[in-house]
Scaffold this motif. Structure first.
Motif, PDB file in Angstrom:
ATOM      1  N   VAL A 176       0.880  -1.168   0.000  1.00  0.00           N
ATOM      2  CA  VAL A 176       0.000   0.000   0.000  1.00  0.00           C
ATOM      3  C   VAL A 176       0.915   1.213   0.000  1.00  0.00           C
ATOM      4  CG1 VAL A 176      -1.957  -1.117   1.142  1.00  0.00           C
ATOM      5  CG2 VAL A 176      -0.162  -0.089   2.541  1.00  0.00           C
ATOM      6  N   TRP A 177       0.492   2.278  -0.617  1.00  0.00           N
ATOM      7  CA  TRP A 177       1.352   3.450  -0.765  1.00  0.00           C
ATOM      8  C   TRP A 177       1.878   3.962   0.574  1.00  0.00           C
ATOM      9  CZ3 TRP A 177       3.529   3.966  -5.099  1.00  0.00           C
ATOM     10  CH2 TRP A 177       2.855   3.783  -6.318  1.00  0.00           C
ATOM     11  N   GLU A 203      -3.735  -3.568  -1.493  1.00  0.00           N
ATOM     12  CA  GLU A 203      -4.687  -2.875  -2.349  1.00  0.00           C
ATOM     13  C   GLU A 203      -4.030  -2.082  -3.475  1.00  0.00           C
ATOM     14  OE1 GLU A 203      -6.088  -1.927   1.861  1.00  0.00           O
ATOM     15  OE2 GLU A 203      -4.561  -3.249   1.021  1.00  0.00           O
ATOM     16  N   ASP A 204      -2.782  -1.642  -3.286  1.00  0.00           N
ATOM     17  CA  ASP A 204      -2.129  -0.781  -4.266  1.00  0.00           C
ATOM     18  C   ASP A 204      -1.099  -1.517  -5.120  1.00  0.00           C
ATOM     19  OD1 ASP A 204      -3.594   1.383  -3.248  1.00  0.00           O
ATOM     20  OD2 ASP A 204      -2.078   1.787  -1.722  1.00  0.00           O
ATOM     21  N   GLU A 255      -1.090  -0.497  -8.829  1.00  0.00           N
ATOM     22  CA  GLU A 255      -0.630   0.877  -9.025  1.00  0.00           C
ATOM     23  C   GLU A 255       0.875   0.995  -8.837  1.00  0.00           C
ATOM     24  OE1 GLU A 255      -2.684   3.920  -6.948  1.00  0.00           O
ATOM     25  OE2 GLU A 255      -4.674   3.078  -7.328  1.00  0.00           O
TER      26      GLU A 255
END
Length: 476
Positions: A238-239, A269-270, A273
């Motif tokens: 995650v970021w 979740e990321d 991305e």
């Protein structure tokens, strides 16, 4: 009460969810029970099948608490050199998609019989008590210790209206830990200051990592090629775990970091991305799915780069140090414990990050001493926990008997006043947490004042009854 102390460790997550609040309390239970002088019960959340499918990876689910317990025991027994002697109990819980957290359902203090209620260790005490509606922990247990794992303030500040939410959460965390805990142990200064708290890292590393470190030391001493891979980072993808900061640094200083290739491992979740960002920046970065840090795949990496500043104490940093690697991380309160190790290289700015990274790739790690290796162990962490929580001393929480105020010494009158104010505060919290509309307004999962029929059936509890009166027996 048995002559031996009884420790009840309540936590907010369980394996197979590979998160710190699932793993570290499990090791704490095993090592507190190791010498046989203490009775230990680990109390972990039980989720319905639907929630298990949302939380647990690789489609792992359990049809019964016994099956889940067997999984947890098998996991810990494969990682320690002794047979753990603690017991496991489950409390009813629900998973909140919005908070990405497991939240207790009903009064979880009931998991421990009154006759053995002695020391309660609340792993993430604020999290366990945001919506607590039940017996006052301090009245049931002789000593209540909270261990703060998570920097919730740092996380919520990244959300929409984050400053306002963080202000409210700071107040709420202070409120519930004050009224429900005797002592708070903060794993590092990265967490918010709380009443009656002390900063101490009371976590150790899986012994497997120390064994890898010993093997690498032996190889170094024999002149063998020890580390055949360069740099990597592993963490929840995650970021907020530092991936953005790392990609920005690599992009900005690509001309200076010539030849640096870094592998990123993680699931979250990321993930997509992060992968797309690395590709768009044309960086020498490979993104891989998450894996167990103990996997032999990681043994031959020499440099662990961790830019995260949202952790409280990063478990993977400790594991990398235990394996004899060079660790590069930011000068941040979460990394204070690691500064004592020569292989921990701390950077204060971007230029230092670049130079330390280049140096690490060109150098060999310093050998860990026996003392340094012990400081990373769970044996040492357990000693630190007992001292920080003041559990090495005789524990006595006597009640103030009803006598006339005039006959009480000044310090007892002051104590009685503080106790009365605390009781009022507890009553207010219980009143608010007992209203469905209030609970929903502050993020609780709907209808979690009592376990539903499915949770009751799974755990062998009595069927749910009508909502109880707010007049709880707070003073019992």
């Amino acid at each position: 009460m048995s002559a031996r102390r009884h420790f009840a460790i309540f936590t907010t997550a369980s394996l197979p969810w590979m998160t710190g609040t699932a793993i570290n309390p499990l090791f704490r239970a095993a090592y507190l029970a190791k010498d046989g002088d203490r009775e230990v019960t680990l109390v972990i959340p039980w989720l319905s099948l639907r929630d298990q499918e949302l939380v647990y990876p690789n489609k792992i689910v359990f049809d019964s608490p016994l099956e889940h317990e067997a999984y947890v025991r098998r996991w810990i027994e494969e990682r320690i050199s002794f047979r753990p002697s603690f017991s496991i109990k489950f409390y009813p819980a629900k998973f909140s998609k919005e908070l990405r957290s497991i939240l207790p359902v009903g009064d979880i203090t009931e998991c421990i019989p009154d006759e053995v209620a002695d020391v309660a260790v609340l792993e993430e005490p604020e999290h366990l008590n945001w919506y607590h509606h039940g017996r006052k922990w301090k009245n049931k247990f002789r000593r209540v210790i909270g261990v703060v794992h998570t920097n919730y303030i740092a996380y919520v500040k990244r959300e929409k209206n984050g400053q306002a939410i963080a202000c409210f959460m700071r107040y709420m965390n202070t409120w519930v830990t004050r009224i429900y805990c005797h002592k708070i142990v903060r794993l590092s200064g990265a967490t918010q200051d709380l009443p009656r708290s002390v900063v101490c890292n009371v976590h150790g590393v899986n012994p497997t990592f120390l064994e890898v470190g010993k093997l690498k030391l032996s190889q170094l001493q024999n002149g063998e090629i020890t580390f055949t891979k360069g740099a990597y980072y592993i963490g929840k993808m995650v970021w907020s775990k530092g991936y953005r900061e790392l990609l920005d640094l690599l992009s900005k200083y690509r001309s200076k970091l010539v030849g640096l290739e870094i592998d990123l491992y993680g699931s979250g979740e990321d993930s997509d991305e992060v992968r797309k960002s690395a590709e768009q920046l044309s960086l020498a970065v490979k993104v891989h799915p998450g894996r167990d840090h103990a996997d032999p795949l990681f043994h031959d990496y020499k440099v662990f780069i961790n830019p995260s500043t949202t952790d409280v104490v990063c478990t993977t940093t400790a594991e990398a140090l235990a394996m004899g690697k060079i660790v590069i991380c930011a000068n941040h309160p979460s990394n204070e414990f690691f500064k004592q190790f020569p292989n921990c290289r701390i950077y204060n700015n971007e230029e230092e990050f670049v130079q330390l990274t280049l140096n690490a790739l060109a150098e060999q790690p310093a050998p860990l001493t026996d003392t340094q290796r012990y400081d990373l162990s769970w044996e040492a962490a357990t000693e630190r926990f007992m001292e920080a929580a003041e559990l090495n001393l005789p524990i006595s929480e006597p009640r103030i008997h009803q006598t006339s105020k005039a006959s009480l010494p000044t310090f007892l009158r002051t104590r009685r006043l503080k106790q009365s104010l605390e009781d009022v505060s507890v009553y207010l919290h219980q009143a608010l947490s007992g209203l469905e509309v209030t609970r929903r307004a502050f993020g609780a999962v709907p209808k979690t004042l009592q376990p539903d029929e499915q949770l009751c059936k799974d755990l062998g509890l009595a069927p749910p009854t009508k909502k109880k009166s707010l007049k709880l027996k707070l003073m019992t």
